[in-house]
Design an enzyme around this catalytic site. Structure first.
Site, PDB file in Angstrom:
ATOM      1  N   GLU A 145      -2.512  16.608  12.451  1.00 14.57           N
ATOM      2  CA  GLU A 145      -2.262  17.951  13.003  1.00 14.57           C
ATOM      3  C   GLU A 145      -0.787  18.300  12.930  1.00 14.57           C
ATOM      4  OE1 GLU A 145      -4.354  19.082  16.778  1.00 14.57           O
ATOM      5  OE2 GLU A 145      -2.486  20.173  17.188  1.00 14.57           O
ATOM      6  N   ASN A 150       7.472  11.349   6.227  1.00 21.81           N
ATOM      7  CA  ASN A 150       6.297  10.545   6.555  1.00 21.81           C
ATOM      8  C   ASN A 150       5.765   9.775   5.353  1.00 21.81           C
ATOM      9  OD1 ASN A 150       6.110  11.079   9.325  1.00 21.81           O
ATOM     10  ND2 ASN A 150       5.279  13.102   8.899  1.00 21.81           N
ATOM     11  N   GLU A 187      -5.371  14.176  21.208  1.00 19.23           N
ATOM     12  CA  GLU A 187      -4.228  14.079  22.137  1.00 19.23           C
ATOM     13  C   GLU A 187      -4.574  13.519  23.517  1.00 19.23           C
ATOM     14  OE1 GLU A 187      -2.031  17.796  21.867  1.00 19.23           O
ATOM     15  OE2 GLU A 187      -1.636  17.430  19.742  1.00 19.23           O
ATOM     16  N   CYS A 200       1.727  22.156  13.428  1.00 21.75           N
ATOM     17  CA  CYS A 200       1.934  23.612  13.410  1.00 21.75           C
ATOM     18  C   CYS A 200       3.242  23.912  14.129  1.00 21.75           C
ATOM     19  CB  CYS A 200       0.782  24.361  14.080  1.00 21.75           C
ATOM     20  SG  CYS A 200       0.705  24.163  15.852  1.00 21.75           S
TER      21      CYS A 200
END
Ligand SMILES: *[C@@H]1O[C@H](CO)[C@@H](O)[C@H](O)[C@H]1NC(C)=O
Ligand SMILES: *[C@@H]1O[C@H](CO)[C@@H](O)[C@H](O)[C@H]1NC(C)=O
Ligand SMILES: *[C@@H]1O[C@H](CO)[C@@H](O)[C@H](O)[C@H]1NC(C)=O
Ligand SMILES: *[C@@H]1O[C@H](CO)[C@@H](O)[C@H](O)[C@H]1NC(C)=O
Ligand SMILES: *[C@@H]1O[C@H](CO)[C@@H](O)[C@H](O)[C@H]1NC(C)=O
Ligand SMILES: *[C@@H]1O[C@H](CO)[C@@H](O)[C@H](O)[C@H]1NC(C)=O
Ligand SMILES: *[C@@H]1O[C@H](CO)[C@@H](O)[C@H](O)[C@H]1NC(C)=O
Length: 499
Positions: free
Chosen positions: A347, A375, A249, A349
């Site tokens: 990633e 996706n 990130e 969550c």
């Protein structure tokens, strides 16, 4: 009923589920869907996928009402009886799948190593073995993350441009490395490790107000060498990496290493790329971005605009945060501009800040399913979840950034709880093997999300999510005269596989 009768009935029930490997459900008050309880004595399993006769297909169902990858073998029919039609075109092919996985952070390692040996085994087999989700990818943080119990790097203290004081942490030696080795033991796959850095040593970074948190120009080579040192250190423990990202990130973060797009291109072309390619790790793949869809395609475009940056990069790593706001078209645009670079989700969550921590949430499980289906239909080659096991509070995390996980553990009780999300991930990971290829499909009902793929063994996998609150009757048109007629239950996900 006398207590002894109850106990006998409970024992008979446990024997029955044990034989079948089924979920021992627990409904937690005020939640939507049961969790499955695992401990030293028992944990549910998912039988390895077995080929069936060509006249038959296998249907797996997970539902809010409590079905957990329930397997049914059915026969094709020769008539169309339902109004919604799903058509496949197996000749029209798209991306090739890399795989599925989760992250083994310090917190995951701490939670797992704090269970008894037998319960650790049950947890890791649930993810990696052929009686579990069969994950083949693992993201491994390079140093600490917010899912650590303190903030550290591998070379804290005074400036050390030679990296003479570089050393792995207690967290690597006692938690991450042992857990990675166990995962390897239970897996039938060759596990592919993906490394990502979060924090850099203080002395490598700028500390000038708005410029805080970037790597100093004079430290570009040292930061590249730091990655090589990490790969060397893990190799000494017998763990080789498949890939690294250019860092977690860089755009969104407030406290991780930050990068503007042009400078990261300079770093890749001048430092990281050459360092990796001229090292003993020359075959390692490098994934750029490791950040949300909102930074596509501009971040990648700008980084690639710098000289040779593009040639060192094999893939583009994307995080799911903000996918509900930023459209999947951004993935298409990115793919069309850079068709030779794969797109991999690295990633995901659900955070506590959004909603609090809930056991047994169906809503979150469904949001994973929706996002993965979307996706996959926009060039994504796989999905890596965030922490594979957190404690009952969604941690530990030294920054108090508690989040959800498909498995919550209670180490005091030596028990863990598989959330609906765990089974939803299995609907993809267990069936869509590495090297499967997505094929074209058309569906006449917008309330269904669908994806279809062809496996390397010739099997066809179709995943269907019913997003609506109504039962949807569906016919899948496999080929002329060969159909699947079924009702997709409300609030359910199905995977169909046939050969
Ligand atoms: C469709 O075929 C199945 C068997 O293949 C049969 O049981 C059913 O009655 C048929 N339905 C219609 C509407 O023809
Ligand atoms: C996976 O490995 C185990 C242990 O080596 C073996 O018993 C099992 O048959 C393998 N499963 C598959 C699907 O290859
Ligand atoms: C962790 O340490 C790094 C390097 O010293 C610093 O840049 C970062 O802001 C720290 N993060 C937190 C959350 O304390
Ligand atoms: C800090 O940044 C400002 C604005 O970019 C610059 O003028 C100044 O020279 C910098 N100071 C140091 C110590 O680098
Ligand atoms: C390990 O579990 C015990 C309870 O069994 C708990 O008190 C302790 O804090 C845990 N350790 C870590 C590092 O989480
Ligand atoms: C964990 O298990 C212990 C022992 O049964 C229990 O007292 C505790 O409440 C549990 N923790 C949570 C958060 O459920
Ligand atoms: C979708 O869910 C709704 C409501 O739960 C249900 O009535 C409907 O039949 C489902 N559709 C399919 C195709 O199963």
């Amino acid at each position: 009923m006398p207590a002894c009768v109850w106990k006998l009935l409970l024992l008979l029930y446990l024997v029955a589920v044990t034989v079948q490997g089924e979920c021992v459900p627990k409904m937690i008050p005020k939640t939507e869907s049961p969790v499955c309880v695992c401990n030293v004595l028992y944990c549910d399993t998912i039988a390895p996928v077995e080929r069936v006769l060509s006249s038959k297909y296998v249907l797996y169902t997970t539902s809010k009402s409590g079905k957990r990858l329930q397997r049914d073998v059915q026969s094709f029919t020769n008539n169309i009886t339902r109004s919604t039609i799903i058509e496949l075109d197996i000749k029209k092919e798209y991306q090739t799948i890399i795989g599925w996985g989760g992250a083994i952070t310090d917190s995951v390692g701490i939670n797992i190593r704090n269970l008894s040996t037998e319960t650790q085994k049950k947890l890791l087999k649930s993810y990696f073995s052929d009686e579990g989700l069969e994950y083949n990818l693992i993201r491994v943080p390079i140093g600490g993350t917010d899912f650590s119990i303190h903030n550290y790097t591998y070379d804290d203290g005074i400036e050390d441009a030679e990296l003479a004081h570089f050393s792995l942490a207690k967290e690597d030696l006692e938690y991450k490395i042992p857990v990675l080795k166990l995962a390897n033991t239970y897996s039938n796959n060759t596990l592919q490790l993906l490394g990502s850095s979060w924090y850099a040593p203080n002395w490598m970074q700028t500390h000038n107000n708005t410029k805080r948190g970037y790597i100093k120009r004079s430290m570009y080579q040292v930061w590249a060498d730091y990655h090589i040192k990490f790969l060397k250190s893990y190799k000494e423990y017998g763990l080789g990496f498949w890939a690294i990202t250019t860092g977690n990130e860089p755009v969104d973060s407030s406290s991780y290493v930050k990068w503007h797009a042009k400078p990261i291109g300079i770093w890749i072309a001048s430092n990281l790329g050459p360092a990796i390619r001229n090292s003993e790790f020359s075959n390692i793949e490098i994934l750029i971005m490791d950040d949300s869809r909102s930074s596509l395609p501009w971040f990648v475009d700008r980084a690639f605009s710098y000289k040779d940056a593009k040639k060192y990069i094999q893939g583009i790593a994307v995080h799911w945060y903000g996918d509900e706001t930023f459209p999947p078209k951004l993935l298409d645009v990115t793919h069309n501009r850079h068709p030779d670079k794969f797109i991999l989700y690295t990633e995901a969550c659900v955070t506590k800040k959004q909603v609090g921590i809930h056991q047994g949430s169906w809503r979150f499980a469904e949001s994973y399913a929706r996002d993965i289906l979307q996706n996959l239909n926009h060039w994504c080659t796989g999905w890596i979840d965030w922490n594979i096991a957190l404690n009952m509070e969604g941690g530990p995390t030294f920054t108090h950034n508690e989040v959800h996980s498909p498995i919550f553990v209670n180490t005091t009780k030596d028990e863990f709880y598989k959330q609906p999300m765990y089974y939803i991930l299995g609907h993809f990971s267990k069936f869509i093997l590495q090297s499967s290829v997505r094929i074209e499909h058309k569906c006449t009902n917008k309330n269904l999300a669908v994806v279809a793929l062809k496996r390397p063994d010739g099997g066809i996998v179709i995943v269907v999510l019913n997003k609506s609150n109504k039962k949807i009757p569906v016919t899948i048109n496999v080929e002329k005269g060969k159909y699947i007629n079924l009702n997709v239950m409300a609030k359910s996900i199905i995977t169909i596989i046939y050969w």
